[in-house]
Scaffold this motif. Structure first.
Motif, short mmCIF file in Angstrom:
data_model
loop_
_atom_site.label_atom_id
_atom_site.label_comp_id
_atom_site.label_asym_id
_atom_site.label_seq_id
_atom_site.Cartn_x
_atom_site.Cartn_y
_atom_site.Cartn_z
N LEU A 74 0.83 -1.20 0.00
CA LEU A 74 0.00 0.00 0.00
C LEU A 74 0.86 1.25 0.00
N PRO A 75 0.28 2.41 -0.32
CA PRO A 75 1.04 3.66 -0.21
C PRO A 75 1.57 3.85 1.21
N TYR A 76 2.64 4.63 1.30
CA TYR A 76 3.33 4.78 2.59
C TYR A 76 2.37 5.20 3.71
N LEU A 77 1.48 6.13 3.43
CA LEU A 77 0.63 6.68 4.48
C LEU A 77 -0.40 5.68 4.99
N ASP A 78 -0.70 4.65 4.21
CA ASP A 78 -1.74 3.71 4.59
C ASP A 78 -1.20 2.39 5.12
N GLN A 79 0.11 2.27 5.27
CA GLN A 79 0.67 1.00 5.72
C GLN A 79 0.39 0.75 7.19
N TYR A 80 0.38 1.80 8.01
CA TYR A 80 0.10 1.65 9.43
C TYR A 80 -1.13 2.47 9.77
N GLN A 81 -2.12 1.79 10.37
CA GLN A 81 -3.38 2.43 10.72
C GLN A 81 -3.84 1.92 12.07
N LEU A 82 -4.71 2.68 12.72
CA LEU A 82 -5.24 2.31 14.03
C LEU A 82 -6.75 2.17 13.94
N ASP A 83 -7.28 1.17 14.64
CA ASP A 83 -8.73 1.10 14.76
C ASP A 83 -9.18 2.00 15.91
N GLN A 84 -10.45 1.98 16.20
CA GLN A 84 -10.99 2.95 17.16
C GLN A 84 -10.43 2.76 18.56
N SER A 85 -10.33 1.54 19.03
CA SER A 85 -9.84 1.32 20.39
C SER A 85 -8.39 1.75 20.53
N GLN A 86 -7.55 1.39 19.53
CA GLN A 86 -6.15 1.79 19.60
C GLN A 86 -5.99 3.29 19.47
N PHE A 87 -6.75 3.89 18.57
CA PHE A 87 -6.68 5.35 18.41
C PHE A 87 -7.11 6.05 19.69
N SER A 88 -8.19 5.58 20.30
CA SER A 88 -8.68 6.23 21.52
C SER A 88 -7.65 6.17 22.63
N ARG A 89 -6.98 5.02 22.75
CA ARG A 89 -5.97 4.89 23.80
C ARG A 89 -4.80 5.85 23.57
N LEU A 90 -4.33 5.91 22.34
CA LEU A 90 -3.20 6.79 22.04
C LEU A 90 -3.61 8.26 22.11
N PHE A 91 -4.77 8.60 21.55
CA PHE A 91 -5.23 9.99 21.54
C PHE A 91 -5.52 10.46 22.96
N HIS A 92 -6.05 9.58 23.78
CA HIS A 92 -6.35 9.95 25.17
C HIS A 92 -5.08 10.31 25.94
N LEU A 93 -3.98 9.60 25.64
CA LEU A 93 -2.73 9.87 26.35
C LEU A 93 -1.99 11.08 25.80
N LEU A 94 -2.23 11.44 24.54
CA LEU A 94 -1.50 12.55 23.93
C LEU A 94 -2.28 13.85 23.91
N GLN A 95 -3.59 13.81 24.07
CA GLN A 95 -4.36 15.04 24.01
C GLN A 95 -4.05 15.91 25.23
N PRO A 96 -4.16 17.23 25.10
CA PRO A 96 -3.74 18.13 26.19
C PRO A 96 -4.56 17.97 27.46
N TRP A 97 -5.83 17.59 27.34
CA TRP A 97 -6.70 17.52 28.50
C TRP A 97 -6.80 16.09 29.02
N THR A 98 -5.67 15.50 29.37
CA THR A 98 -5.64 14.09 29.76
C THR A 98 -6.46 13.81 31.01
#
Length: 927
Positions: A754-778
């Motif tokens: 696949l194109p470079y940008l689409d080789q690694y992707q996150l589903d909703q649970s993984q995205f939520s876990r990572l976004f929750h830890l990186l967002q400013p209002w943790t």
């Protein structure tokens, strides 16, 4: 020899048995005291610690040599006698404990269960992470060893040590390992070097270093194959489920794989039994020592060195097994065609005879069998759409009355092979010996090339196991229309234009059938004119092996060209096309002859011979362009004086009439390659390929990362270091979702092509876990809800996955953009209800005209979502539906007012936390 200060700590008094095997006796107070012991004493102490014990000088000397090699030479790094004593005690206790675990978890489940609990407690990994095995070893931090335990699990390499108040804890994912090899140095006798993220780590003093290294190699290869070649481990494969991986399963898989590769057998074959025996070789009149290998459908034999003699016998060819002489433990295997194989000195010959009798009665009789050359056609039982007459016979008929010198030589080759068949057999039961290789080096005659290519490549066995498969594929895809079929039609008349077979309807139709059947069988690949991703991967791996062999065998060239990357670019086509792209076709087929017989080793040998022959010219080159010109000139003048192909087939050269240009025959080149570099062993090449495979994978991954960051960096305000770290975190979270699941949508959708940008992707649970830890209002109470809303907002194509570009754009707004843009993003997040039906509002109707919203455009498109009960009018104003209420809500006007107020108070607003304040927090949480 160690210094006297170190020798002071060891007093030799002498021992028996293995060093570690006697240690349990040493610690057993009820056992007899051995007459000789090795003791350790700390200076100014009256305490002596027993290191080993035994009964004779010879055995204790062996133990002393082991101590000198693995322990004593290391003690010089310590500053005090107490540190030395503590290290020696930890090392010996670790060896004793490891000796207790040698039986494995199957024989001592209680001890292994304790190790599993300790593993989970120390490293905090989920219980689903399967511990495979563990060993006592030392980890080197600088020049100081840390004695501890190494734990090898399905997805991680872990190490823990606590000594002298210093705790060391390491956790390395296998998918991040780029180097894994055995090394030795002045300080370390033997150690295992592991490179992770560009940093080297050394583990030594392993009692079973080779066993540990092989398990590490198998686990690292398992991780790579599972993540990058998902089709290898199908649902029925014993390694398909990462939650049930065991050391025994890995060893069985490695053994079966090595068995199939050596004998070129189908993937369905597994090694069932192995027997050491002698085989009577009738043409040599000697007994050859080797091993009998029995699988579900084949009986195979290989001499001890693997090169003197080997043969493959399909069990459906066996009609009886006799035991003529019990004294010599011999048995005779009778084959169809009045042939017999006599084995002797078989330790368990009765069991072997029973196994062969049982299997030869159940082995399926194939529709295709190449053992009888007189059978009409090449493929029996195939579809009528398949032509059974070889194209060579169609386009190169032999005229027995008018034979030119080339055809006479061709007939002599055929006679040599016929003599070989009469002595060594023909077809699948043929003895393959050194004489067979000599005939291959001279070149296979055209009339036998198809038969021998099928035999030596192993394709004949695949066809036996799947009779009629090719014909069924053709029937399935016949008349179908697809993008692959269109691409095939465009390229048909451009393939091998110099060969007359592919300039007629008969040849073109045959080529069309092969390409269409391949595209139909592999829909994800389709029609690939050059090569697939896996082929590129293996070509790069072979290039890395080639560079190692150049350093080893062509030192003069290595000294002249310190940077061998030039050879990587030049030799890529050699490995991708087996020299077909650089040699005339009549010469290239001789190279393919060797490849089908000896595998990639033959290509490496010929590559070394090419560089060796052009050594003087390459040493005179001042740049890469001159070197490329010299090699191209050489290839243009490689000929095949024995080729029976018409003159029109041979590639024309601009220097054909130039008498000063020296011609070089392909047979001489291949002969020289085997004479000079024939000592390169297949096992050595395979080990080098395994070692370099990890490096190539990580190099490709680094290239992918740089391409992604280069594309994304143009539109975000993160620094290069921040983007690099964010990418690593995103990729790691992607793999975490694949570690303990065989049906993860992330794993199923991962495709290296696949194109470079689409080789690694996150589903909703993984995205939520990572976004929750990186967002400013943790610490915000609605942080997880906003993470779920952000995922729905960023998932533009509604496939349930978010790539790195979409992810980092959202973070860029939260950390680097103006307060207005942050507020717009939050507003859009709150417009999405938890479980109400949504409607899409184009972004052009959401933001006021004339306002710069380029970042918002990237994040929106169809991302602005309205709840049911609202609609968008043509003037861009959001209104309530009449049946839901008559109130008019002009949100655009609200946004304009907010923007004006916020611009006046922008300097007084406290900004959100910076990304470099959040990343350390996430790293600690992730660890």
């Amino acid at each position: 020899m160690p210094s006297n200060a170190v020798l002071w700590f060891f007093l030799v008094i002498i021992a028996l048995g293995l060093l570690v095997g006697t240690l349990d006796t040493v610690l057993d107070s009820t056992a007899k005291v051995a007459p000789f012991r090795i003791l350790h004493q700390t200076p100014d102490s009256q305490v002596y610690w027993t290191i080993a014990c035994g009964a004779n000088l010879e055995e204790i000397s062996q133990h002393w040599d082991w101590l000198q090699k693995n322990v004593i030479r290391t003690l010089s790094v310590f500053d005090s006698g107490e540190d030395i004593t503590s290290f020696v005690q930890g090392k010996i206790r670790g060896l004793i404990a490891e000796e207790g675990t040698s039986a494995g978890d199957e024989e001592d489940p209680e001890r292994f269960r304790e190790a599993v609990l300790r593993f989970e407690r120390l490293f905090g990994l989920p219980q689903r992470e399967k511990l495979v095995t563990y060993f006592s070893c030392s980890y080197w931090r600088g020049r100081v060893p840390n004695q501890g335990w190494i734990y090898l699990s399905t997805n991680f390499l872990c190490f823990y040590s606590y000594m002298l108040g210093n705790e060391v804890k390491l956790v390395f994912p296998w998918d991040e390992v780029s180097r894994l090899e055995r090394t030795s140095s002045v300080l370390l006798a033997e150690s295992i070097r592991i490179r992770v993220r560009g940093e080297d780590h050394f583990f030594s003093m392993l009692l079973r270093l080779q066993q540990t290294f092989l398990i590490m190699q198998q686990l690292a290869d398992y991780a790579i194959v599972r993540f990058f070649d998902k089709e290898t481990f199908h649902a029925e494969h014993p390694l398909a489920d990462p939650l049930h991986i065991s050391q025994r399963a890995l060893e069985v898989h490695a053994r079966n794989q090595a068995f199939r590769v050596f004998f070129r057998l189908p993937m369905e074959e597994n090694l069932c039994e192995v027997y050491e025996s002698f085989l009577w070789v009738p043409f040599s009149h000697v007994n050859t020592l080797g091993k009998i290998c029995v699988s579900e459908n084949y009986l195979c034999f290989a001499s001890q060195d693997g090169s003197r003699c080997h043969l493959i016998v399909p069990l459906w060819e066996v009609f009886s097994v006799e035991v003529p002489d019990r004294c010599t433990r011999a048995l005779t295997v009778c084959l169809r065609g009045k042939r017999a194989l006599r084995f002797s000195e078989v330790r368990d010959f009765e069991r072997l005879a029973a196994t062969i009798r049982r299997k030869c009665g159940t082995a399926g009789s194939p529709q295709h069998c190449a053992s009888n050359p007189d059978e009409e056609g090449v493929m029996v039982g195939q579809s009528q759409a398949v032509s059974t007459e070889a194209l060579m016979n169609v386009f190169h008929p032999h005229d027995a009355e008018n034979l030119d010198p080339k055809m006479l030589k061709e007939r002599m080759k055929e006679q040599s092979w016929q003599i070989h068949f009469s002595e060594y057999g023909r077809g699948t039961g043929m003895f393959c010996t050194k004489k067979t290789r000599d005939l291959i080096v001279r070149g296979v005659p055209e009339t036998l090339r198809g038969e021998l290519w099928l035999l030596f490549s192993g394709a004949v066995h695949d066809m036996s196991c799947h009779p009629g498969y090719y014909g069924r594929l053709l029937e399935e895809c016949m008349g179908s229309s697809s993008l692959a079929c269109d691409e095939i039609e465009r390229d048909l008349h451009r393939s091998l234009p110099e060969h007359p077979a592919f300039q007629s309807d008969t040849g073109i139709s045959a080529l069309r059938r092969v390409l269409t059947a391949y595209a139909h069988r592999n829909p994800k690949i389709g029609y690939c004119q050059i090569s697939t991703v896996l082929e590129w991967l293996w070509a790069l791996v072979d290039q890395a092996v080639f560079e190692e062999l150049i350093r080893e065998h062509l030192t003069q060239l290595t000294e002249h060209m310190t940077d061998l990357s030039f050879f990587s670019s030049v030799s890529l086509s050699w490995f991708l096309t087996l020299f077909i792209s650089v040699l005339p076709i009549e010469s290239a087929v001789n190279v393919v002859d060797c490849f089908f017989y000896d595998g990639i080793k033959a290509i490496l040998q010929i590559g070394l011979a090419v560089l060796d022959y052009n050594m003087d010219n390459l040493l005179c080159c001042h740049d890469d362009a001159e070197a490329v010109t010299a090699l191209n000139r050489f290839f243009d003048n490689v000929t095949n004086k024995d080729s029976p192909l018409p003159v029109t087939v041979q590639q024309a050269s601009s220097t054909a009439n130039d008498k000063s240009i020296q011609k070089f025959d392909i047979s001489d080149l291949i002969k020289e390659a085997y004479e000079k570099y024939g000592d390169i062993r297949t096992e050595e090449v395979e080990n080098m390929r395994k070692r370099n495979k990890l490096y190539v994978i990580q190099t490709l991954e680094e290239t992918t990362k740089q391409n992604v960051l280069r594309v994304v960096a143009q539109d975000v305000k993160f620094s290069a270091a921040q983007m690099d770290e964010l990418y690593v975190l995103f990729k790691r979270q992607h793999f975490v979702s694949c570690y303990w699941s065989v049906s993860s949508p992330v794993l199923l959708n991962h495709d290296p092509s696949l194109p470079y940008l689409d080789q690694y992707q996150l589903d909703q649970s993984q995205f939520s876990r990572l976004f929750h830890l990186l967002q400013p209002w943790t610490t915000h109470m609605h942080a997880r809800t906003l993470a779920r809303s952000a995922f729905r907002l960023l998932d533009e194509n509604r496939d349930g996955l978010v790539n790195f570009k979409e992810f980092i754009y959202a973070l860029d707004i939260l950390y680097n953009r103006s307060f207005t843009e942050k507020l717009k993003l939050l507003f859009k997040l709150h417009l999405q209800p938890g479980n109400q039906e949504c409607k899409v509002l184009p972004s052009s109707k959401f933001f006021p005209p004339g306002e710069d919203h380029s970042i918002s455009t990237r994040l929106s498109g169809q991302l602005s979502i309205l709840p049911v009960g609202f609609y968008s009018s043509e003037d861009g104003v959001i209104r309530k539906c009449p049946e839901r209420g008559r109130a008019k809500v002009d949100l655009q006007e609200y946004l304009r007012q907010w923007q004006e107020d916020l611009q006046r108070r922008d300097e007084n607003i406290k900004d959100l936390p910076r990304i470099n304040q959040v990343l350390p927090f996430y790293r600690s949480n992730h660890s």
